[in-house]
Design an enzyme around this catalytic site. Structure first.
Site, PDB file in Angstrom:
ATOM      1  N   VAL A  40       1.676   5.594  25.691  1.00 41.92           N
ATOM      2  CA  VAL A  40       0.946   4.416  25.214  1.00 41.92           C
ATOM      3  C   VAL A  40      -0.531   4.536  25.580  1.00 41.92           C
ATOM      4  CG1 VAL A  40       0.737   1.901  25.402  1.00 41.92           C
ATOM      5  CG2 VAL A  40       3.003   2.972  25.453  1.00 41.92           C
TER       6      VAL A  40
ATOM      7  N   ARG B 153       6.491  13.124  25.751  1.00 45.04           N
ATOM      8  CA  ARG B 153       6.111  12.459  24.497  1.00 45.04           C
ATOM      9  C   ARG B 153       4.670  12.019  24.611  1.00 45.04           C
ATOM     10  NH1 ARG B 153       5.863   7.401  26.661  1.00 45.04           N
ATOM     11  NH2 ARG B 153       7.425   6.865  28.230  1.00 45.04           N
TER      12      ARG B 153
END
Length: 485
Positions: A323, A320
């Site tokens: 952050v 994914r």
């Protein structure tokens, strides 16, 4: 396929980040919000950026952001071409990818097959070993693999074995004894420090497994945990990958060693004081794993590094967006969300490895609503003021403003301060100045702690290990007053 409308199935600063790139690309956006938050979110930063909002379920994350049927149903109702899951929640859940495929909706992320291979941490260990990466010994608690010993890897990425066999929760003690204490308990279905616990002896193992499993279940709807040899002192270094299912390139490395209980607080790119042979070897190992997986989309291969021995071991794949992706954007000049969208549209890689150029250094601080003076106790409430710096080499990713609610049921991240410069020294100087100009009132934050770390000589020297923050906090003879507002 050209995407015309995207549902953003996330909240907070990552929702803002995705919405802004979609806006720049001319893609219409729909923001998913829990039903109870729909009215309150009407004036929020993400809601103001989105073209529209749509409710996705009840008040708890399990009823909304972790509810596959609710998310896909909302996307279909909104007429969205695609879903961007952000990070956390369902971002690495193959059920969401498969549900999107069944509904004719594009999932902006890896395929379900890649998520099953890489997003699942236990399966990823097996694939890493098969690709020739060094893997620490370990195994799954509660029905999965029980790994044999793995070799200590060097820059050539050799060594390690996969998992084999099946074990029950009652076998955890036997596996831990084989691995050798201390062991690390890790969530199988997600990352971000959730579910991680260290067991230093058999007496600590039961509680570590129980607590880790409960945390993993709440965060990822997957309570599985596995055990892995705990290595200390060590650094946490990761390599950013981008692939289209056939070709894979790396976008450099990041150091994420400033952590508290395995949750990252400061990240930087490139990793400082990392030997070039080791750096090149890790990047090559990451690409080898990506090619083995036929990786599609944006992903990160994380490594545990013993820089003194020039050795590294595979930790996990985060399938994914991360952050900490802004530090990679700062040193490459790329928009990683735009690259995700291009891959999802079927356009393939738009870059070759030779096209990726690295310039300067970047550092990111995660500003959380937590009170370091009280053991990092969460500080929910209402933001009364929010002032952030601007200027050359300064970027702030945030979703807050005066009046923003900081709810207790979600992650405490308020903002990310990213600074960059021609050198690490220049980036660090900018970080110190930028932190001094940040102000968040109404809730306790980690801002004063970041200011103290930025001024610390050991951090300034670079190359700290994952135990650095704990030592820094313990050695504060005159504790900083961690107060704001």
């Amino acid at each position: 396929m050209i995407l015309r409308r995207v549902l953003v199935a996330n909240r907070g600063e990552i929702a803002v980040r995705i919405l802004r790139t979609c806006q720049r690309l001319g893609i219409e956006t729909v923001l998913a919000v829990p039903e109870m938050d729909a009215a309150a979110d009407a004036g929020s930063v993400p809601a103001r950026l989105a073209d529209k909002t749509i409710a996705i379920g009840g008040p708890s994350p399990a009823e909304s952001y972790l509810n596959v049927e609710a998310v896909v149903g909302a996307a279909a109702a909104a007429g969205a071409d695609a879903i961007h899951p952000g990070y956390g929640f369902l971002s690495e859940n193959p059920r969401l990818a498969r549900a999107c495929e069944a509904a004719g909706i594009v999932f902006i992320g890896p395929s379900a097959e890649v998520l099953e291979a890489a997003g699942d941490k236990v399966a990823a260990r097996r694939h890493a070993a098969a690709a020739g990466l060094p893997v620490l010994p370990g195994g799954l608690v509660g029905g999965g693999g029980a790994g044999g010993p793995g070799g200590a890897g060097g820059p050539d990425g050799a060594g390690g074995t996969g998992d084999a066999g099946v074990m029950s929760a009652g076998d955890a003690g036997e596996l831990a004894a084989k691995i050798g204490y201390p062991v690390l308990v890790k969530a199988a279905g997600g990352g971000g420090g959730r579910g991680l616990r260290v067991a230093r002896d058999q007496g600590e193992l039961g509680e570590a497994v129980a607590v880790g499993s409960a945390e993993a279940g709440a965060a990822f709807s997957d309570p599985r945990v596995y055990l892995e040899r705990y290595v200390s002192p060590a650094r946490h270094v990761e390599v950013q990958l981008l692939g289209d299912g056939e070709n894979v390139i790396h976008l450099g490395d990041r150091d994420c060693s400033v952590q508290r209980r395995y949750a990252k607080l400061i990240e930087e790119a490139p990793a400082p004081r990392l030997g070039e042979t080791l750096r090149v070897g890790m990047r090559a190992a990451a690409v080898a794993l990506g090619l083995h997986l036929k990786y599609q989309g944006l992903g990160t291969v994380e490594f545990l590094v013993d820089a003194g021995r020039s050795a590294f071991w595979f930790l996990e794949v985060n399938a994914r967006i991360q952050v900490e992706h802004p530090v990679t954007e700062a040193v490459t000049g790329l928009d990683l969300v735009a690259e995700q969208i291009a891959i999802a549209e079927g356009r393939g890689l738009r870059l070759s490895q030779a096209d990726v150029q690295f310039r300067g250094h970047a550092i990111e601080c995660r500003i959380n609503a937590e009170d370091p003076a009280a053991g990092f106790r969460p500080s929910p409430g209402t933001v009364t003021s929010a002032v952030f710096p601007a200027g050359s080499g300064i970027r702030v990713d945030t979703h807050i403003q005066a009046g923003s609610a900081v709810p207790p049921q979600y992650d405490s991240l308020l903002a990310k301060l990213i600074v960059s410069g021609a050198s690490r020294a220049q980036a660090l100087a900018r970080l110190r100045g930028a932190l001094a100009r940040c102000e968040i009132g109404g809730v306790r934050t980690t801002l004063p702690m970041h200011a103290g770390l930025a001024a610390d000589g050991e951090f300034a020297a670079g190359g700290v290990d994952v135990g650095y923050l704990a030592r820094w906090l313990e050695l504060r003879t005159s504790p900083v007053r961690y107060e704001n507002g």
